[in-house]
Design an enzyme around this catalytic site. Structure first.
Site, PDB file in Angstrom:
ATOM      1  N   LYS A 130       0.857  -1.186   0.000  1.00  0.00           N
ATOM      2  CA  LYS A 130       0.000   0.000   0.000  1.00  0.00           C
ATOM      3  C   LYS A 130       0.886   1.226   0.000  1.00  0.00           C
ATOM      4  O   LYS A 130       2.035   1.168   0.459  1.00  0.00           O
ATOM      5  CB  LYS A 130      -0.881   0.002   1.247  1.00  0.00           C
ATOM      6  CG  LYS A 130      -2.095   0.886   1.139  1.00  0.00           C
ATOM      7  CD  LYS A 130      -3.260   0.203   0.436  1.00  0.00           C
ATOM      8  CE  LYS A 130      -4.400   1.159   0.189  1.00  0.00           C
ATOM      9  NZ  LYS A 130      -5.584   0.464  -0.351  1.00  0.00           N
ATOM     10  N   ASP A 170      -6.971   4.431  -4.529  1.00  0.00           N
ATOM     11  CA  ASP A 170      -7.668   4.261  -3.249  1.00  0.00           C
ATOM     12  C   ASP A 170      -8.281   5.636  -2.967  1.00  0.00           C
ATOM     13  O   ASP A 170      -8.429   6.447  -3.895  1.00  0.00           O
ATOM     14  CB  ASP A 170      -6.687   3.819  -2.140  1.00  0.00           C
ATOM     15  CG  ASP A 170      -7.389   3.435  -0.844  1.00  0.00           C
ATOM     16  OD1 ASP A 170      -7.953   2.337  -0.775  1.00  0.00           O
ATOM     17  OD2 ASP A 170      -7.395   4.238   0.116  1.00  0.00           O
TER      18      ASP A 170
END
Ligand code: NAP
Length: 449
Positions: A130, A170
């Site tokens: 991430k 995201d």
């Protein structure tokens, strides 16, 4: 029913806390997984011998970098960029980029940790990672967004690649931002390496259904949970928090499957529309005009805007938190249960606080944790990688069918694993255990690396 955590796992958890001080969301995500693992450790002594749990809690690599850029008034701005490459036992690191002012290392590590198990559940060959930045895109011009993305990629490009690490979007990162990031990557490297980023536009290497995938996938998962109880979304009243990418396409699919979504939100307030959300209007306000949700209520007579309202106070059969972490508190869970909520599908990552999760599970609410329920986004990203690798492009119908199959398979795996480990109907345990076992077996096979 929850599983007791063994003393050994408690010790491992305390070590994670002391080695990662102040990273509260990361601690929370780790604890939630470890709480499911006692029976797995008892059954697999090889995991303990090889310190798999300690290793899985330690990212393979963490990158933090400076992102300098000029705003429209010519002022220098400095942000911080992150990429946490958590685990590549199953495939290249894979996971989104988040641009939001609340981003710090603890948020990226929690998201990266969750991503490892989520990606394992998809059954596709992807590891977990991430990244993101504390950059706040809200109120920034298009030119500022582009300059920021270009500066961010000027550092990130050296760490990513289709066989190494493949970021996606995201919160705060959609097709526009992926475009600027991909353009800069292409310019720096002189390579049209489509598989280096997912969430691309359809004209330049993107995949059908990627935009819709997380919201659609979460809704498919809810539909599967209800089907396992002999029920369906048809005729159900739903509440979907947020009004971003995940929320909009959750609303769309719920309505396609016969449900009625009566509320959604942003961080300023809630819109309540008893007639059911008008999807076209919501898309116009959020996707085209990039406005606040309050504008929706101004334009629709059946809608009411509740500034600072709590969406979980609105009675519903199905709750779909699709905004951010820790948005459903213990009190909210009590309210939802009292109002007859029968299912919760987490479109967002870790939106339900631990005490609230326990309440839902103990009350027999069908509770679909994010690592299973929202895995459709990353699964479709993996399908985008497959298409990029073969220079192919699939139809919307075929891709959606693949997504629906993947979500059905994840549901079956999670449901059966929960049963096998003595906690039938507990999707939290099922997801944690099934995801962990897959990664752990690969880590054993690959040796001490
Ligand atoms: P997004 O497009 O940026 O939308 C986020 C939405 O949530 C916005 O409407 C935002 O409102 C709202 N929000 C943020 N904080 C809130 C709060 N405290 N209360 C109410 N609303 C709030 O992001 P997204 O891609 O939909 O992601 C949403 C969640 O899903 C995140 O947890 C993300 O990690 C997760 N997720 C996303 C994907 C994906 O494919 N995009 C995949 C898996 C999981 P404001 O405009 O006011 O900030």
């Amino acid at each position: 029913m929850n599983l007791p955590m063994s003393d050994d796992l408690e010790r491992i958890f305390q070590t994670v806390v002391s080695r990662n001080p102040g990273e509260l969301e990361f601690h929370q995500a780790v604890r939630e997984v470890l709480e499911s693992l006692s029976p797995v450790v008892a059954k697999h002594p090889e995991f303990t011998a090889r310190k798999i749990i300690e290793r899985i809690c330690e990212p393979e690599r963490q990158i933090i970098f400076r992102v300098p850029w000029h705003d429209d008034s010519g002022q220098v701005q400095i942000n911080r960029g992150f990429r946490v490459e958590f685990n590549s036992a199953l495939g290249p690191f894979k996971g989104g980029l988040r641009f939001h002012p609340t981003v710090y290392l603890g948020i990226i590590k929690f998201l990266g940790f969750e991503q490892v198990f989520k990606n394992a559940l998809t059954g596709l060959p992807i590891g977990g990672g991430k990244g993101g930045s504390d950059f706040d895109p809200k109120g920034r011009s298009d030119a500022e967004i582009m300059r920021f993305c270009q500066s961010f990629m000027l550092e990130l490009y050296r760490h990513i690649g289709e066989h190494t690490d493949v970021p996606a979007g995201d919160t705060g990162v959609g097709t526009r931002e992926i475009g600027y990031l991909f353009g800069q990557f292409k310019r720096i490297t002189n390579r049209y390496e489509s598989g280096v980023l997912t969430g691309k536009g359809l004209d330049w290497g993107g995949a059908q259904v990627r935009t819709e995938a997380t919201g659609y996938g979460t809704t498919f998962f809810v539909q599967e949970m209800l089907a396992a109880r002999g029920d369906s979304l048809d005729g159900k009243t739903c509440v979907v928090s947020g009004s971003g990418n995940v929320a909009i396409y959750a609303v769309e699919k719920v309505e396609m499957l016969g449900g009625r979504v009566v509320a959604c939100s942003d961080s300023d307030g809630v819109i309540l529309d008893e007639k059911g959300i008008d999807l076209e209007l919501l898309k116009e306000v959020k996707e085209v005009e990039r406005q606040r949700v309050s504008v929706y209520a101004e334009r629709r007579s059946s809608a009411e805007y509740l500034p600072g309202g709590n969406i979980w106070d609105i009675p519903c059969d199905v709750a779909m938190p699709c905004a951010t972490q820790n948005e459903i508190t213990h009190r909210d869970a009590e309210t939802l249960i009292r109002n007859g909520c029968m299912a919760v599908g987490e479109g967002a990552n870790m939106p339900t606080m631990p005490a609230a999760v326990r309440l839902f599970v103990d009350a027999g609410v069908a509770f679909g944790p994010g690592k299973a329920a929202n895995a459709g986004g990353v699964a479709t990203s993996a399908l985008e990688m497959q298409q990029n690798a073969t220079r192919d492009s699939w139809t919307f119908e075929y891709t959606e069918q693949r997504l629906a199959e993947i979500m059905r398979d994840i549901h079956t795996l999670v449901y059966e694993t929960a049963e096998e480990y003595g906690t039938p109907g507990n999707y939290v345990n099922g997801a944690n255990i099934a995801g962990f076992i897959k990664v752990a077996h690969a880590m054993v096979a690959l040796g001490l690396i």
